[in-house]
Write an enzyme that holds these catalytic residues in place. Structure first.
Site: not given
Length: 1445
Positions: A257, A341, A343
């Site tokens: 990001c 993202h 994650e």
């Protein structure tokens, strides 16, 4: 109030005013932006990237699952949140859930916000706000508290501040100190899950502040986190990174990001501010080189310009929608970063493996580039065979007409020649001009093989015709037919299909990937099933393999129940599944799409309101799920993708889960490797055309290459975002069946379903209940509806609540009014408390409405709240008329707004015509300038109104578009082709009621409304619309009323001297009894304005008459009930016609095989008629012309007559037989009628005689689904569908049609049971029709209506039952000659009932009509079936004799 920098002021309306959730009364002036995720609000609010943002959530229902405790989890990180506090400045939502429900919840969302001092507002039209941000870009806004002067508060741009400095930790901190790889993380606003993903993979994670100096000696790998704001303000970080990256041998680096943007700036590339950024959980990113597409979670307002990358850098990922850069990678050095993202938290985990890639690179310190293999070229087949689903039945209905039509459309776009096999003549897919060739033949291996041999297709689609097509395809593969003729199975391979259908194999495949199914065993015999149940422990669930709709399934609490269930199940299948019961768990479904290149998305997830134990087709279903948190939602999503990839499914499939309501434990229930009922629902719920996409994928086209058909700019490789709530409710018609069990469970009984759309659950839920039954005025049981209340008793006991029935939802509502608490109801029903609280909101407000004696005394905010909770005007009008409430609403400006379904929650521009009405909004999504013609659809599939009326509606809008008219369709049935948004110019997926049709009419101001194409439902509102000066096209509503009103119609026939049975209008019971005594019983009771003979009955006595009259009055309260003489042993005739201004243009005649007294929908129809003489035909033509002229018909109409010739009734609309007539005789009556309605010059056709072929239409029954129901036919319809086939004569056509219903020609034994008109004649005969010497056993049984215990030959009867149980018979013929047309429920369980029921339960073909038996015998005589022995049976009943030859 919220004030935007462009001057827009978002003010509260008079009722849904802004509620300041926080006590912190301060003013915010910051960026206002939107996020399209449907779950994950705790994770989003604690994401540091939302620092100083006014966060708008597009999904309108927020806070459903509450907020979990801030407990410490792995590595000392918060278990549930992404940082230590809420970073968003304020929260803007549509509706806050005041009563959250989840096992992990310790507080509500508003309580959490108050604790954190963060304000939140609700009651906003978030879709309107989203569209404004989308059009003008992220803008500054102010959240101004009442009393403050807005002009005194300046706008402040947070992008001018270094927000990273504000969110980054101040001191370094180590996580997982025992880790073997040293990873330094630069905290620019890191989310906890990034630390967790690194530590879980064995890294020692040292998190340092944003401006911490970096030294390569301190780490093995460097990680740059996400964060808020403009990356250009982080020059200190950029310079620190440059010192360790811009060297000859840098250590591996991974950025996410903001970290991606910082790395780009480090290498001298450029970044720019996006218009409104990408924020949500469904952003598709394509990996360069492999062209694989992945779904990602994103939250950023700045992007990297890929054109400014240095020569030694390359693009790694690209956004498939807006084509912005999503990742970069160095060509030789171990440096890469991504904009999304991986994650997750919240969102999907499709690319969480990038952490593994990073740590592998760190571990090996070598180039981390991926292999760029590219895609294999695909070859489009020349000709494709599509297997349809046959006649509509419970568990396999009109959804397959929709999916098949979509498949044909998709194939034709690729210039593929299509060949369809489907005997369901009422479907749109079998219409001329869709498929290149249509075979109206049984979907059996024998017939399909002949078609393959004749057509020589290159490929075959097996997954678009339900279980019928799937089973046929599997059998063709086993027989080697497909291999022999080189026919390739497109989409999911047969081997994958068998993996999902065979339970033993399925369990083994799931174990291979460490996934678990409910403890289960497969059994091939009753003994094996009993042994399995003993090992699993009772209770158990029994299910049939290779079955649809839970056929043959049920719960068993002991050995006796198990034996009974399994014995019945083996009549339908060779394998049963014995599952450990998980009753009370949540049932969740995901619709999954995968292409041949492993691109995979979940299009829709759905949650059953009813707990596990009730078949999903029987359950109320909501989309998206309402009570799953982000972890559960994505846990099940990830599992779905893993399972579908492992099974090798290509196209579309459905996976169902059981989820423990008290933990994260789940089991996989099953995978359906085909299009299903849920697929049609998901398609309509999201706007994503699953069947269309699946057909394209079956051809080998990659998913990323397909476009989102709603936006026409973004890719189809995405997961839709919804900004509304969808509720599906089943429709049962159990009241039409004698002795049927009303309990609902693991086997389907519903005949149709509706889908309602709203921006609150209550709004959608109440809409859906009215869609299911237009007579449903209030949710609770205080009003005595005939369909709901006949057998309800009060007060409620636990049994009524614990045992689900078709009336369950009304029992629940009444229990709430009776004082039951939500917790009590949860313990009894296991329905999630969130749904129960929502139902309580409705009943509480209903109670409030009752306190106002006059509607004018009701405050406007109470009425507005009622409309937002889904109450109709008729529900509110307790003491006044519906029109009075409507006028008051208009005076108070309480009006619905029109919203679009665009699949992207307004994130992308979409010129969609897919619309619904809601009271949760402040502006319409579109303008109303163009003129349209509005066509009203047929609504929910029910017995009597099914796919044939959808065929008519689709034919009408198709013809209108050919004529140059823009069209509007109003319908709410997710199973239909008419609710496919590309069939018309505007689709309103909403109620067919006077209120809603008028709301649409007033907005659109159409040229007119066509009511005659949707069956009975539109006709029922004709006069109400007419009284409001609504322009009705076609026959005048006054004349419609003259035909529908039994009294007016009978009086009209007398006036014009048309013969009809003797009749009388019901004025009181005494005069009715006197009339019947005068004309003689039997007599027919006929209510007005009903469909499929609802509450129509043949009375044989005074007691019958009194009972039937009360039922008829209950369903026809506002219209008269007529009694007429019932004529027995008469031939019935159907006439379909089209007229223009009373002049008849076309007439089609068909004859019933069965005698009058069997509803036309249950009758076998033959056209052209084979037994009518010319004199009768001329008489019929005279009657049709006279009635058409008298009613001034313009458009379609239908007559039913008795051959002598008497008129029974007239329907001034299309009829059930219109598609059958049109396709058999070669004239499209709907197109003709549409031309007449629109005033076009129509050339008269006259009497339609056909083209030399005979068509026979045969009903499709679903008695096997309806436990206990007696198989009897009468004047009220009971069939769920129909099939039709053609032949040179009626015998050939009838045989094909019978085979198409699943009928099997007997090869050995036939059980013949005849009870003659003469009470002394009794005969049961067991007959072997093999060519070997026959043996005959005659058993004398008493007349059918005698009680079991009085039978003198009981032991012999029991042996007959044993023969039925053991499947010794290939056919049962059970003929009862008394009470033809009547459906009398005896208090005794008769031998005839038991015989019929056992034949159904053990899948033995059954014939119960004497005329059909005679036709079947003539078929056996006439048609040369080479693989059967010839046999002959002649029946002569005039002397109560049976002659056998």
């Amino acid at each position: 109030k919220v004030l935007l920098i462009d001057g827009t002021l978002l003010l509260p309306d008079m009722f849904s005013h802004f509620t300041l959730i926080s006590r912190k009364l301060i003013d915010y002036k910051l960026n206002i932006l939107f996020q399209t995720g449907m779950v994950g609000y705790p994770e989003a609010l604690t994401d540091p990237s939302y620092r100083c943002q006014l966060l708008t959530l597009t999904y309108p229902l927020v806070g459903n699952y509450g907020v979990p405790p801030d407990e410490e989890g792995e590595f000392g990180l918060s278990k549930w949140f992404e940082s230590s506090r809420i970073h968003a400045a304020a929260l803007i939502i549509g509706e806050l859930s005041e009563n959250p429900s989840h096992w992990s919840s310790t507080r509500s969302l508003d309580q959490w916000l108050k604790e954190q001092g963060v304000p939140g507002v609700q009651g906003i039209d978030t879709r309107r706000l989203t569209k404004k941000i989308r059009e003008k870009g992220t803008m500054l806004g102010k959240l101004v508290v009442d009393g403050a002067v807005a002009d005194n508060i300046p706008f402040e741009n947070p992008d001018k501040r270094n927000l990273v400095r504000e969110v980054s930790m101040k001191e370094a901190k180590v996580f997982n100190p025992s880790g073997t790889l040293r990873i330094t993380v630069v905290d620019c606003g890191i989310k906890y899950n990034q630390i967790r993903c690194l530590a879980q993979r064995g890294a020692r994670v040292t998190v340092v502040p944003w401006d911490h100096p970096l030294d390569s000696a301190d780490f093995d790998g460097l990680f740059i986190s996400n964060g808020p704001g403009d990356p250009q303000l982080c020059q200190t970080t950029i310079n620190n990174i440059r010192r360790v990256v811009c060297v000859d041998r840098p250590k591996p680096l991974f950025g996410i990001c903001l970290g991606h943007q910082l790395l780009s700036l480090v290498i001298r590339a450029k970044t720019y501010k996006m218009k409104y950024g990408n924020r949500g959980h469904n952003q598709p990113c394509i990996h360069k080189g492999t062209d694989r597409c992945f779904i990602t979670s994103q939250n950023h307002g700045f992007a990297v310009d890929p054109d400014t990358l240095p020569a030694d850098w390359d693009v790694l990922f690209t956004n498939a929608n807006d084509h912005t850069n999503e990742g970069i990678v160095h060509n030789t050095k171990p440096l890469f970063s991504v904009q999304f993202h991986p994650e997750h938290m919240a969102g999907p985990t499709d690319l969480v493996s990038l952490f593994d890639v990073f740590l592998d690179v760190v571990r090996e310190h070598k180039n981390g580039n991926s292999t760029r293999s590219g895609m294999s070229p695909y070859v489009i087949p020349r000709k494709v065979l599509i297997l349809g689903s046959g006649g509509l039945s419970i568990g396999q209905a009109g959804e397959f007409d929709y999916s098949g039509s979509q498949a044909i459309k998709a194939l034709k776009e690729e210039n593929v020649q299509t060949v369809l096999i489907n005997p369901n003549i009422a479907t749109v897919q079998t219409s001329k001009g869709l498929a290149d060739k249509v075979y109206f033949l049984p979907i059996t291996p024998e017939y399909v093989t002949q078609v393959i041999k004749n057509e020589r297709p290159d490929g075959v689609l097996l997954t678009f015709g339900g279980q019928t097509a799937l089973n046929c395809g599997v059998e063709l593969t086993k027989l080697g037919v497909l291999e022999k003729y080189k026919v390739r199975v497109l989409g999911t391979p047969v081997a994958s299909i068998e993996m999902t259908e065979d339970r033993k194999i399925f369990v083994e495949k799931m174990e291979e990937i460490n996934e678990h199914v409910a403890p289960s065993e497969a059994a091939l015999s009753v003994e094996q099933a009993v042994a399995a149940a003993e090992r699993l422990g009772y209770p158990v669930l029994v299910r049939s393999a290779f079955a649809l709709g839970g056929l043959g399934s049920g719960f068993a609490n002991n050995r006796e129940e198990l034996t009974s269930l399994v014995t019945s199940a083996f009549a339908h299948t060779s394998q049963v599944l014995v599952d450990k019961s998980l009753k009370g768990w949540k049932e969740i479904e995901y619709e999954v799409v995968r292409d041949a290149y492993d691109n995979c998305v979940t299009v829709c997830n759905m949650e059953n309101i009813d707990p596990l134990g009730i078949h999903t087709g029987e359950s109320i279903v909501v989309a998206p799920s309402q009570t799953l948190n982000d972890y559960e939602y994505n846990m099940l999503r990830n599992t779905a993708i893993k399972v579908i990839r492992h099974l090798g499914i290509v196209g579309e499939c459905n996976i169902q889960y059981a989820l423990n309501p008290e933990s994260e434990q789940y089991y996989i229930i099953e995978v359906n490797a085909r299009l299903s009922r849920s697929s049609a629902l998901a398609s309509k719920a999201t706007g994503y055309p699953l069947a269309y996409v699946a057909a394209k994928l079956g051809l080998g086209i990659p998913l990323p290459q397909l476009k989102n058909s709603v936006t026409n700019s973004t890719t189809a490789n995405f997961e839709p975002s919804l900004d509304y709530c969808v509720v599906k409710v089943p429709r049962w018609d159990l009241s039409k069946f004698l002795r049927v069990s009303t309990k609902i469970g693991s086997s389907m009984k519903s005949v149709g379903e509706v889908m309602a759309i709203g921006r609150s659950f209550e709004e959608a839920f109440q809409k859906a209940l009215r869609m299911v039954d237009e007579n449903c005025i209030v949710l609770t049981l205080r009003i005595s509806w005939a369909n709901f209340l006949n057998d309800m008793t009060f007060p409620f006991g636990q049994q009524e609540l614990q045992t689900p029935t078709d009336k369950r939802i009304f029992v629940l509502a009444s229990a709430l009014r009776a004082g039951y608490t939500v917790d009590q109801l949860y313990e009894l029903t296991k329905i999630d408390r969130w749904f129960l609280h929502k139902m309580k909101n409705i009943t509480d407000h209903e109670h409030l409405l009752e306190t106002y004696n006059q509607v004018t005394a009701m405050p406007p905010e109470v009425m507005r709240k009622a409309k937002q909770l889904g109450f109709s005007d008729k529900q509110i009008a307790l003491a006044v008329t519906e029109l009075a409430v409507r006028k008051l609403r208009h005076d108070w400006s309480i009006l619905p707004v029109v919203k679009q379904i665009d699949t992207v929650a307004a994130e992308w521009p979409a010129f969609t015509n897919y619309l619904y009405l809601t009271y949760h909004g402040t502006e319409d999504d579109l303008s109303f300038s163009d003129q349209h013609v509005m066509v009203i659809g047929s609504g929910v599939y029910r017995i009597g109104s099914s796919v044939e009326f959808d065929w008519c509606a689709v034919g009408c809008i198709t013809e209108l578009r050919k004529m140059g008219y823009k069209t509007i369709m109003v319908n709410y049935n997710p199973e239909t082709v008419s609710t496919d948004y590309d069939m018309c110019d505007r689709l309103y997926f909403d109620e067919i009621s006077f209120e809603v049709v008028m709301d649409i009419y007033e907005r659109e101001n159409p040229e007119g409304v066509i009511l005659s194409m949707g069956g009975q439902l539109p006709n029922n509102i004709a006069m109400s619309l007419h009284r409001q000066q609504c322009r009705i096209l076609g026959t005048s509503p006054e004349f419609i009323d003259c035909a529908e009103n039994r009294f007016k119609f009978s009086r009209m026939l007398d006036t014009i001297s048309i013969s009809q049975p003797q009749w009388k209008e019901l004025s009181d019971t005494e005069s009715a009894v006197k009339f019947c005594e005068t004309v003689g019983y039997p007599c027919l009771v006929r209510p007005s304005y009903v469909l499929s003979g609802a509450a129509m009955n043949v009375a044989y006595s005074d007691s019958d008459l009194e009972k039937y009259l009360s039922n008829a009055v209950a369903v026809s309260k506002e219209h008269p009930v007529v009694i007429s003489k019932f004529i027995q042993e008469a031939k019935e005739i159907d006439v379909d016609a089209v007229a223009c201004d009373g002049v008849v243009m076309a007439i089609a005649v068909s004859e019933h095989v069965e005698n009058a007294g069997v509803h036309s929908g249950d009758a076998t129809l033959v056209t052209p008629p084979q037994d009518l003489n010319q004199k009768t035909i001329e008489r019929i033509k005279m009657i049709v012309h006279a009635i058409g002229q008298e009613l001034q018909v313009t458009g379609p109409f239908n007559l039913q007559l008795i051959a002598k010739v008497f008129v029974i009734e007239c329907n001034v609309r299309v009829s059930r037989s219109f598609p059958f007539i049109s396709k058999t005789l070669g004239v499209d009556l709907v197109a003709l009628a549409t031309q007449a309605i629109m005033g076009e010059e129509v050339e008269p056709v006259g009497l339609m005689r056909g083209k030399g072929i005979v068509g026979v239409k045969v009903p499709q029954f679903s008695f096997s689904r309806l436990a206990g129901a007696d198989v009897v036919l009468g004047v009220e319809m009971t069939s769920t569908g129909e099939v039709a086939c053609f032949g040179e004569n009626r015998y050939e056509a009838y045989l094909k049609a019978m085979l198409s219903t699943g009928f099997k020609i007997p090869k050995k034994n036939i059980l013949l049971s005849i009870v003659s008109c003469c009470p002394q004649f009794r005969l049961w005969r067991l007959w072997d029709t093999t060519c070997t010497p026959a043996w005959v056993t005659a058993v004398d049984w008493p007349f059918e209506e005698e009680e079991d215990s009085e039978c003198p030959t009981k032991e012999k009867q029991r042996s007959i039952m044993n023969y039925l149980e053991e499947n010794h018979f290939d056919l049962v013929i059970n003929l009862s000659m008394r009470n033809s047309g009547g459906r009398r429920l005896s208090s005794f369980v008769t031998k005839g009932y038991r015989t019929r029921r056992m034949a159904i339960d053990y899948s033995v073909p059954l014939i119960i009509d004497i005329k059909c038996t005679k036709l079947f015998v003539q078929v056996k005589i006439t048609v040369n079936v080479t693989y059967l022995c010839m046999w002959k049976l002649c029946l002569q009943l005039n002397d109560s004799r049976i002659n056998m030859d």
